[in-house]
Design an enzyme around this catalytic site. Sequence first.
Site, PDB file in Angstrom:
ATOM      1  N   CYS B 134     -28.571  -8.279  19.501  1.00 42.92           N
ATOM      2  CA  CYS B 134     -29.063  -7.552  18.334  1.00 42.92           C
ATOM      3  C   CYS B 134     -28.757  -6.055  18.472  1.00 42.92           C
ATOM      4  O   CYS B 134     -29.195  -5.411  19.420  1.00 42.92           O
ATOM      5  CB  CYS B 134     -30.568  -7.773  18.186  1.00 42.92           C
ATOM      6  SG  CYS B 134     -31.231  -6.917  16.763  1.00 42.92           S
ATOM      7  N   CYS B 344       6.880  -8.666 -10.886  1.00 43.27           N
ATOM      8  CA  CYS B 344       5.957  -7.531 -10.746  1.00 43.27           C
ATOM      9  C   CYS B 344       6.508  -6.457  -9.824  1.00 43.27           C
ATOM     10  O   CYS B 344       6.053  -5.318  -9.836  1.00 43.27           O
ATOM     11  CB  CYS B 344       4.602  -8.007 -10.233  1.00 43.27           C
ATOM     12  SG  CYS B 344       4.668  -8.631  -8.543  1.00 43.27           S
ATOM     13  N   CYS B 392       8.598  -8.956   8.777  1.00 41.32           N
ATOM     14  CA  CYS B 392       7.231  -8.494   9.068  1.00 41.32           C
ATOM     15  C   CYS B 392       6.171  -9.278   8.300  1.00 41.32           C
ATOM     16  O   CYS B 392       4.998  -9.194   8.604  1.00 41.32           O
ATOM     17  CB  CYS B 392       7.114  -7.007   8.757  1.00 41.32           C
ATOM     18  SG  CYS B 392       7.100  -6.638   6.986  1.00 41.32           S
ATOM     19  N   CYS B 395       5.880  -8.490   2.399  1.00 37.27           N
ATOM     20  CA  CYS B 395       6.138  -8.837   0.997  1.00 37.27           C
ATOM     21  C   CYS B 395       5.492 -10.173   0.642  1.00 37.27           C
ATOM     22  O   CYS B 395       4.942 -10.344  -0.439  1.00 37.27           O
ATOM     23  CB  CYS B 395       7.627  -8.856   0.702  1.00 37.27           C
ATOM     24  SG  CYS B 395       8.545  -9.965   1.796  1.00 37.27           S
TER      25      CYS B 395
HETATM   26  S1  SF4 Z   1       8.830 -11.895  -5.483  1.00 41.11           S
HETATM   27 FE1  SF4 Z   1       6.603 -11.850  -5.805  1.00 41.11          FE
HETATM   28  S2  SF4 Z   1       6.034  -9.710  -5.439  1.00 41.11           S
HETATM   29 FE2  SF4 Z   1       8.237  -9.747  -5.709  1.00 41.11          FE
HETATM   30  S3  SF4 Z   1       8.561  -9.338  -7.894  1.00 41.11           S
HETATM   31 FE3  SF4 Z   1       8.517 -11.541  -7.659  1.00 41.11          FE
HETATM   32  S4  SF4 Z   1       6.392 -12.092  -8.019  1.00 41.11           S
HETATM   33 FE4  SF4 Z   1       6.385  -9.892  -7.660  1.00 41.11          FE
END
Ligand code: SF4
Lengths: 481, 438
Positions: B134, B344, B392, B395
């Site tokens: 504790c 994206c 790594c 992403c």
């Molecule tokens: S691979 Fe994934 S993070 Fe990259 S642009 Fe496409 S959806 Fe977005």
Amino acid sequence: MPIRPILDAETAARNMAEIEPKYSPQEAVVEANRCLFCFDAPCIKACPTGIDIPAFIKKITTNNLTGSARTILESNILGGSCARVCPTSVLCEGACVMLDRDQQPIKIGRLQRYATDHVFENDLQVLHAPEQKSGKRVALIGGGPASMGCAAELAQLGHEAVIFEKKPQAGGLNTYGIAYYKLTPEMSLDEVELIKQLGVEFRTGVEVGKDISVSELEKEFDAVFVGVGLGHTYRLGIPGEDLPEVQEALAFIEEFHINPLHEVAVGKRVAVIGCGNTAIDAVTQAKRLGAEQAVIIYRRGPTDMPAYVYEYDLAKRDGAEFIFHAVPVEVLEEDGHVSGLKLARSSVGADGKLTVDESDTFEMPFDMVIKALGQEKMTDMLNQLMPDLELNKNGTVKTDTNGQTNIPHVFAGGDGANGGAEVVNAVGEGKKAARGIHRLFTQEDVEGPIQWTRMGVVGDKPLGSGLNNPVRVAEDAKAFV
Amino acid sequence: MADLSINLAGIKSPNPFWVASAPPANTAYQCHRAFEAGWGGVVWKTIGEPIVNVSSRYSSIDINGTRMVGLNNIELITDRSPETNFREIKECKERWPDHAVIASLMTDTRENWHDYMKRSADCGADGVELNFGCPHGMCERGMGSAVGQNPDVIETIVGWVMEVAEIPVIVKLTPNITSINHSARAASRAGANAISLINTINSITQVDLDRMCPEPYVAGQSTHGGYCGPAVKPIALNMVQECAADPDVNIPISGIGGISNWKDAAEFIALGSTSVQVCTAIMHYGFRIVEDMTEGLNDYLDSAGMASVNDLVGRAVQSVQRWENLDLSYKRIAAIDYDKCIGCNLCYIACEDGAHQAIALVDPDEKGVDLGPGRLPGKPVPEIKEKECVGCNLCALVCPVDQCITMVDVETGKERMSWSDYQDKLASGEMDPIPAHP
Ligand code: SF4
Ligand SMILES: Cc1cc2nc3c(=O)[nH]c(=O)nc-3n(C[C@H](O)[C@H](O)[C@H](O)COP(=O)(O)OP(=O)(O)OC[C@H]3O[C@@H](n4cnc5c(N)ncnc54)[C@H](O)[C@@H]3O)c2cc1C
Ligand SMILES: Cc1cc2nc3c(=O)[nH]c(=O)nc-3n(C[C@H](O)[C@H](O)[C@H](O)COP(=O)(O)O)c2cc1C
Ligand code: SF4
Ligand code: SF4
């Protein structure tokens, strides 16, 4: 002009494909994580089969899909089809606490589908009947959702269940009547298989009263469950009704449940009489099978129609048209075929009374007329099968809250007892009757899967009493919805 | 159906899921409810001279709208008398003979430890857990983590306890130390039958910027609280593995810290826990969560072809190695599935600004990538520069779409070589230094 099939196989299949596609794993997990995992969750109470919804959703978040499906099927053996056909917005999803925060309710139906699909796609057996049998045998008349719900529960309680179904396939309206884009006959038959795995016997193509009598059943079995559903569509009672292109909605829908979609004849200009959910199904499917024009004809106004709002929206999106305040007075004929309808204007008074002005008529061209005025009760058949069976005034079987009739070893449930509701009600009533039958055999109450403390306690009285009888939870739900 | 039952240093339990010593294990009433819901054992709320608590007591952090990702508390041990607690333990054992009920203890002198040990055995407890963890309040009085932070003191006190122990003794360790191995070894040396970890971590969760005072707020002041819940799981897993891999510890482990579902539990077991304990998840959702735990673990064991939990215990311990033993020749790189990509470009900016500049933005036409939501004509799409990618994982961690970026193994054709091997080869002149990254 006689009517014929309109679309090729590929187009018909595309048009009739399931409307709401399956969730991807990521979509399912994101949606499942929105659920708050409420304690005595209102969604459970709003489900007529008392599925432990937060528990099955929680299990999706941990990728325990087998367990999730088990939670569902334990309470509702037709959890797979209910996930597709339930009017969730007036049941579980309509009770979700999210609505109180002005947010979208959790998509319980789609999550339920995600979990149950896992079981069907991977052929998993998640429910088991006990090895030890009670030696008691139950005959179930009719092979629809009510009897299936009852038989599955009986099997899991150790009793033998034999279903008698007059049609070549079991499943009742799930196999022959539900809109194709919600539930395919294949899915329904997968569920029949699931129930067979529990040891339930299906004798299809056997009509009780014709191929076997009730007294023969009573000799062979210790109890009888009546799950006969409803009968034919009410008649219009107007000239021209017996022309070949005037069809009952259920007969039309059944056509493409037993024949390939592209072999079913459909009119180019289709009139559907009535405005309940069956009428919507008929008009939508006629349109999807290639009708150029499909029109609902309803004697009252839009606010009076019995169909659910979301069904009405779907029909409008599919391009169906609506003619309100009109009553058919004659089916028009040309060379022995339907050529149109003669309609009279009607109006609804402040007291809700309908008046038809026979002097104010108009004609519209159609080559097919579909009747969807609601289904008749099975009064005659029931009187003939069991002259001692007590019926309600409207011709449905009279039961107490456990599904027991005036004849102690005869139980009933589903459309034939409730007058026509949903699949989930039929399953819930079947399950409740199974527990009543179990009590008749053993004098013991059945404990459901949900701890009663889960259902909230006010003073000493458990609110839902899930432990003893999750089905009763649904009765509290009625006050709720 | 896999066999979920366990035996931790002589303490038997129908499944590995125990309620941790904390508010959910406060009373016999809760204990009954826990067992009714399916828990295999309960470690009683720490028993000692009853304390007085403050109001308020808990604080938490929410992340992106998810509540209680981490919880902290400034509550002390039980505020009920030892008599009440031991009597209730007895009641529980009588009603649940096959479940594990473990008395958690905290006291000071040798005499007091002996007294508590005797009373624990007398009330029928299956074992005791010594609370050396504790991190607030009690440590100021020379107990709790004040003990757990000093291996010598651990050894002394465990020694006292073992002098009279008739039932298995678990030592609960504090994570508020530099190396858990030292405290675990001390407990083991002194004869403890098992260890449990982790207790809570010193923390301040948030500061109320109007009152210029952290939560939990007590009349204008606050104090350092103990942190637990899902956020601490990685720290707990790390320490559990360190103890499991240490040959000088070599006693069974009860894993604790951030366990909320069957998967968390299975991970703790794979890294060397025989039983697992849960507090925060119960405080959040109630005892009912155990249903998913037992069922999920069962299904997992079945699907993995393991007949019992014991088959899983410690399975992954050896895969965790010192860094110097990892293979420098192994390589993986990122691969984008353009059918899933939503355009994206978060992967691009993560790699460009935050990692190793190994993603390019290229013309979708050149790349032959179809348009779609988020992918407009002329709007560039990401492309992994395979030569530059160091593997790594960033992403893939960032990408919001499941399975869109996957990490794929690359055949390097090189033999396995760890940092240690490399040092040897350099020393023997067998190879030249690997050139530095440009
Ligand atoms: S691979 Fe994934 S993070 Fe990259 S642009 Fe496409 S959806 Fe977005
Ligand atoms: C067109 C249509 C669409 C619907 N859409 C939905 C929907 O989207 N969602 C939803 O929840 N509900 C829907 N329903 C309602 C739902 O189908 C019923 O509530 C449910 O099928 C009732 O189940 P049941 O077992 O009582 O009856 P049924 O499904 O009607 O089954 C009764 C069975 O008994 C058999 N039978 C009758 N007499 C005998 C005898 N003498 N011997 C042997 N067998 C006999 C019949 O052949 C039939 O198979 C719809 C209904 C219709 C008509
Ligand atoms: C409010 C609270 C009180 C606690 N009291 C005790 C205690 O009395 N004795 C003890 O050994 N651990 C105590 N703990 C620590 C827990 O037993 C457990 O080790 C820690 O919370 C990590 O597990 P979790 O992430 O599942 O919560 C307490 C934790 C909390 C949140
Ligand atoms: S009411 Fe809504 S949020 Fe609560 S448990 Fe049910 S689905 Fe989840
Ligand atoms: S949870 Fe809420 S009601 Fe219960 S003791 Fe804490 S502050 Fe009071």
